[in-house]
Each structure stands twice: as C-alpha cells, then as structure tokens.
Design an enzyme around this catalytic site. Sequence first.
Site, PDB file in Angstrom:
ATOM      1  N   SER A  25       0.840  -1.208   0.000  1.00  0.00           N
ATOM      2  CA  SER A  25       0.000   0.000   0.000  1.00  0.00           C
ATOM      3  C   SER A  25       0.869   1.249   0.000  1.00  0.00           C
ATOM      4  O   SER A  25       2.072   1.184   0.288  1.00  0.00           O
ATOM      5  CB  SER A  25      -0.863  -0.007   1.270  1.00  0.00           C
ATOM      6  OG  SER A  25      -1.340   1.273   1.580  1.00  0.00           O
ATOM      7  N   TYR A  66      -3.343  -0.056  10.034  1.00  0.00           N
ATOM      8  CA  TYR A  66      -3.192  -0.437   8.628  1.00  0.00           C
ATOM      9  C   TYR A  66      -1.778  -0.115   8.143  1.00  0.00           C
ATOM     10  O   TYR A  66      -1.120  -0.931   7.495  1.00  0.00           O
ATOM     11  CB  TYR A  66      -4.228   0.337   7.805  1.00  0.00           C
ATOM     12  CG  TYR A  66      -4.311   0.005   6.352  1.00  0.00           C
ATOM     13  CD1 TYR A  66      -3.692   0.821   5.399  1.00  0.00           C
ATOM     14  CD2 TYR A  66      -5.022  -1.103   5.899  1.00  0.00           C
ATOM     15  CE1 TYR A  66      -3.787   0.531   4.041  1.00  0.00           C
ATOM     16  CE2 TYR A  66      -5.123  -1.389   4.543  1.00  0.00           C
ATOM     17  CZ  TYR A  66      -4.504  -0.559   3.624  1.00  0.00           C
ATOM     18  OH  TYR A  66      -4.599  -0.839   2.273  1.00  0.00           O
TER      19      TYR A  66
HETATM   20  P1  NAP Z   1     -11.985  -4.798  -0.436  1.00  0.00           P
HETATM   21  O1  NAP Z   1     -12.802  -4.287  -1.559  1.00  0.00           O
HETATM   22  O2  NAP Z   1     -12.344  -4.443   0.968  1.00  0.00           O
HETATM   23  O3  NAP Z   1     -11.853  -6.420  -0.549  1.00  0.00           O
HETATM   24  C1  NAP Z   1     -11.104  -7.071   0.434  1.00  0.00           C
HETATM   25  C2  NAP Z   1     -11.334  -8.546   0.235  1.00  0.00           C
HETATM   26  O4  NAP Z   1     -10.638  -9.250   1.265  1.00  0.00           O
HETATM   27  C3  NAP Z   1     -12.803  -8.926   0.351  1.00  0.00           C
HETATM   28  O5  NAP Z   1     -13.128  -9.925  -0.585  1.00  0.00           O
HETATM   29  C4  NAP Z   1     -12.879  -9.469   1.759  1.00  0.00           C
HETATM   30  O6  NAP Z   1     -13.901 -10.408   1.951  1.00  0.00           O
HETATM   31  C5  NAP Z   1     -11.541 -10.173   1.861  1.00  0.00           C
HETATM   32  N1  NAP Z   1     -11.194 -10.462   3.258  1.00  0.00           N
HETATM   33  C6  NAP Z   1     -11.122  -9.587   4.288  1.00  0.00           C
HETATM   34  N2  NAP Z   1     -10.783 -10.239   5.409  1.00  0.00           N
HETATM   35  C7  NAP Z   1     -10.640 -11.555   5.079  1.00  0.00           C
HETATM   36  C8  NAP Z   1     -10.298 -12.732   5.802  1.00  0.00           C
HETATM   37  N3  NAP Z   1     -10.037 -12.707   7.114  1.00  0.00           N
HETATM   38  N4  NAP Z   1     -10.248 -13.913   5.129  1.00  0.00           N
HETATM   39  C9  NAP Z   1     -10.528 -13.961   3.804  1.00  0.00           C
HETATM   40  N5  NAP Z   1     -10.864 -12.886   3.048  1.00  0.00           N
HETATM   41  C10 NAP Z   1     -10.906 -11.697   3.704  1.00  0.00           C
HETATM   42  O7  NAP Z   1     -10.482  -4.314  -0.616  1.00  0.00           O
HETATM   43  P2  NAP Z   1      -9.668  -3.891  -1.916  1.00  0.00           P
HETATM   44  O8  NAP Z   1      -9.737  -2.426  -2.071  1.00  0.00           O
HETATM   45  O9  NAP Z   1     -10.029  -4.798  -3.049  1.00  0.00           O
HETATM   46  O10 NAP Z   1      -8.203  -4.235  -1.398  1.00  0.00           O
HETATM   47  C11 NAP Z   1      -7.615  -5.497  -1.606  1.00  0.00           C
HETATM   48  C12 NAP Z   1      -6.219  -5.410  -1.039  1.00  0.00           C
HETATM   49  O11 NAP Z   1      -5.557  -4.278  -1.583  1.00  0.00           O
HETATM   50  C13 NAP Z   1      -6.203  -5.193   0.478  1.00  0.00           C
HETATM   51  O12 NAP Z   1      -5.085  -5.882   1.024  1.00  0.00           O
HETATM   52  C14 NAP Z   1      -5.989  -3.681   0.615  1.00  0.00           C
HETATM   53  O13 NAP Z   1      -5.366  -3.368   1.848  1.00  0.00           O
HETATM   54  C15 NAP Z   1      -5.084  -3.426  -0.529  1.00  0.00           C
HETATM   55  N6  NAP Z   1      -5.047  -2.058  -1.038  1.00  0.00           N
HETATM   56  C16 NAP Z   1      -6.200  -1.439  -1.418  1.00  0.00           C
HETATM   57  C17 NAP Z   1      -6.104  -0.146  -1.962  1.00  0.00           C
HETATM   58  C18 NAP Z   1      -7.292   0.632  -2.420  1.00  0.00           C
HETATM   59  O14 NAP Z   1      -7.148   1.874  -2.639  1.00  0.00           O
HETATM   60  N7  NAP Z   1      -8.451   0.020  -2.595  1.00  0.00           N
HETATM   61  C19 NAP Z   1      -4.863   0.457  -2.121  1.00  0.00           C
HETATM   62  C20 NAP Z   1      -3.721  -0.223  -1.671  1.00  0.00           C
HETATM   63  C21 NAP Z   1      -3.838  -1.481  -1.152  1.00  0.00           C
HETATM   64  P3  NAP Z   1     -15.199  -9.973   2.795  1.00  0.00           P
HETATM   65  O15 NAP Z   1     -16.019  -9.140   1.879  1.00  0.00           O
HETATM   66  O16 NAP Z   1     -15.840 -11.273   3.174  1.00  0.00           O
HETATM   67  O17 NAP Z   1     -14.720  -9.183   3.997  1.00  0.00           O
HETATM   68  C1  GCO Z   2      -6.878   5.285   3.309  1.00  0.00           C
HETATM   69  C2  GCO Z   2      -7.007   4.346   2.142  1.00  0.00           C
HETATM   70  C3  GCO Z   2      -5.643   3.809   1.763  1.00  0.00           C
HETATM   71  C4  GCO Z   2      -5.793   2.866   0.606  1.00  0.00           C
HETATM   72  C5  GCO Z   2      -4.498   2.318   0.174  1.00  0.00           C
HETATM   73  C6  GCO Z   2      -3.563   3.362  -0.332  1.00  0.00           C
HETATM   74  O1  GCO Z   2      -7.788   5.275   4.157  1.00  0.00           O
HETATM   75  O2  GCO Z   2      -5.880   6.019   3.338  1.00  0.00           O
HETATM   76  O3  GCO Z   2      -7.888   3.286   2.424  1.00  0.00           O
HETATM   77  O4  GCO Z   2      -5.061   3.189   2.845  1.00  0.00           O
HETATM   78  O5  GCO Z   2      -6.599   1.787   0.960  1.00  0.00           O
HETATM   79  O6  GCO Z   2      -3.921   1.502   1.129  1.00  0.00           O
HETATM   80  O7  GCO Z   2      -2.456   2.703  -0.917  1.00  0.00           O
END
Ligand code: NAP
Ligand code: GCO
Length: 264
Positions: free
Chosen positions: A144, A157
């Site tokens: 992230s 986080y």
């Molecule tokens: P999201 O839409 O919240 O999806 C997260 C997924 O993880 C969901 O399918 C959720 O299932 C699953 N999950 C959560 N806890 C779990 C557990 N204990 N066991 C199995 N599955 C679990 O998140 P996203 O935005 O796609 O993010 C995916 C990854 O990218 C995460 O690691 C997040 O930190 C990272 N990330 C996101 C962003 C962003 O801007 N979106 C940026 C950087 C990094 P449930 O629905 O059942 O909870």
């Molecule tokens: C926040 C956001 C970020 C993104 C992502 C950025 O609240 O700042 O959720 O943390 O999820 O991780 O890279």
Amino acid sequence: MSQFDLTGKIALITGASYGIGFAIAKGYAKAGATIVFNDIKQELVDKGLKAYEEEGIKAHGYVCDVTDENAVNEMVAKIEKEVGVIDILVNNAGIIKRIPMTEMTAAEFRQVIDVDLNAPFIVSKAVIPSMIKKGHGKIINICSMMSELGRETVSAYAAAKGGLKMLTKNIASEYGEYNIQCNGIGPGYIATPQTAPLREIQPDGERHPFDKFIIAKTPAARWGNPEDLEGPAIFLASDASNFVNGHILYVDGGILAYIGKQPK
Ligand code: NAP
Ligand code: GCO
C-alpha cells in the site's frame, strides 16, 4: 511462449470475490492461469464464482478465513488435491479500520494486523513447501501507499502494510535460492468498496474532501481502477520477473513521486 504467459499455472488469490483481487484474477485468467480464490463466507464465494463465470472464467472458490492457520492449511491441502500445487500466491485479502489511534482499542489494532500481516505470513508458510518441491513459485503481497507513508486514522493499517513490505523482502531473502520470487504491489488510491467512504458525494453535491485531496496528490489526477493492477500483477507472476525479488512495485499514478498540486 511469451514470458508473460501464465498457461499451466495455478494462482491462488486470497479475498478475491471482488475488488483488487478479482481484477488481478481476471488478468491472470486472460494470461492463461487457473484461478483459485477464497472468501470468508460461502455466499461471497458463490457471488464470486458467478462473477468469474460472467467473465468466462471457471474459477475454484473456497471458504476460508485467512487468519485461521488450521483453516488455511486445510484449504491449501484441498486445493493441492482438487486443483493442483499452487504456483502463484497473491496475498490480497485485507481490511482497514479508520480510527484515530488514541480512540482505537488494542483488539481493533490486532484485528487489522491479523488480516493484513499475520495472514500473509500464514498463507505464504502454507504454500512455500510445495513451491520448493516443484522448483519454482511466485508470491505477490498487496502492500500500500501506507507501506511508505502515514496519515491520520490508519495507524494499524500502516503498521501492517509496513510490516508486509518487510515480510516480502524477508521471504525473498529466505527462499530466493529455491527459485521462489516474492515481491509486492503497492497500489495507490484505487476505486473499490474499501475506499468508497473516501469518495462519497457530500450532501451539498460536492466531491468528498479526501477525493479532491487525492486527485491533487496524484500526477495522473485520477483514482486508480482495479484493472490498472492487472498488468503489474501479471508481470510479477510471470517468467518475465524471474530475477525480480524483494521489490515493491508501486502502481500509484505517481503519488510517491509528487509533493502535490498547489491549492488554487
Ligand atoms: P476490499 O474491496 O475491501 O476487498 C477485500 C477482500 O478481502 C474482500 O473480498 C474481503 O472479503 C476479503 N477479506 C477480508 N478479510 C478476510 C479474511 N479474514 N479472510 C478472507 N478474506 C478476507 O479491498 P480492496 O480495495 O479490493 O483491497 C484489496 C487489497 O488491496 C487489500 O489488502 C488492501 O489493503 C489493498 N489495497 C487497497 C487499496 C485501495 O485503494 N483500494 C490500495 C492499496 C492497497 P469480505 O467481503 O468477506 O470481507
Ligand atoms: C486510506 C485508504 C488507503 C488505501 C491504500 C492506499 O484510508 O488512506 O484506504 O489506505 O486503501 O492503502 O495505498
């Protein structure tokens, strides 16, 4: 065969019923991989299977909470029996809790660390032995911006994602000699359910202040889409990255390079 071809490879993407994990899995399927994913609840796995089917992908779905070591070990054994040895692991499942640190309970802090840091350790530990036996493996940890930067309300986080960056480097260090490459992807701000609260249109019809902030902080002047991560994820899962190890590939539209646009 192209260096980016994943034909014959089995990819496990955790938490991939939707969001970033789902997009990465779609990209892998287009590149020829067999898709395996998990989610916590059967109804979400079923929803995910339907969504993959609508994309023409015959995925394999498993119910598993990635924080539960016994459940993870059972899932990996079941996958190896029913589908085959996992060649590519994407530790994608993750949660965030946006709470000022002094108001966050230790239990809430631990819950984020459990999913975002302990679980990648547990799942990686479960798949590495078979990767060693097979003579190759790819592990991609979804890090992230918070692997590098902090901000208000995301202490747990940021601690987890900073730790995940170092776990990535350590797996690379410890298992590189077995032809296992472990790298990270550091997405910028991506439009998924996880960031939906940061993009909500305000009662006065204005964009969310954080939405405007991110646009000003991103040279690309936009939020990322999950599909923006497909290519980088294919690169790190393919033979094209066999000498890339312990690297965090930031896919952020340039945020980490930029001081931010001067407010008008
Ligand atoms: P999201 O839409 O919240 O999806 C997260 C997924 O993880 C969901 O399918 C959720 O299932 C699953 N999950 C959560 N806890 C779990 C557990 N204990 N066991 C199995 N599955 C679990 O998140 P996203 O935005 O796609 O993010 C995916 C990854 O990218 C995460 O690691 C997040 O930190 C990272 N990330 C996101 C962003 C962003 O801007 N979106 C940026 C950087 C990094 P449930 O629905 O059942 O909870
Ligand atoms: C926040 C956001 C970020 C993104 C992502 C950025 O609240 O700042 O959720 O943390 O999820 O991780 O890279």
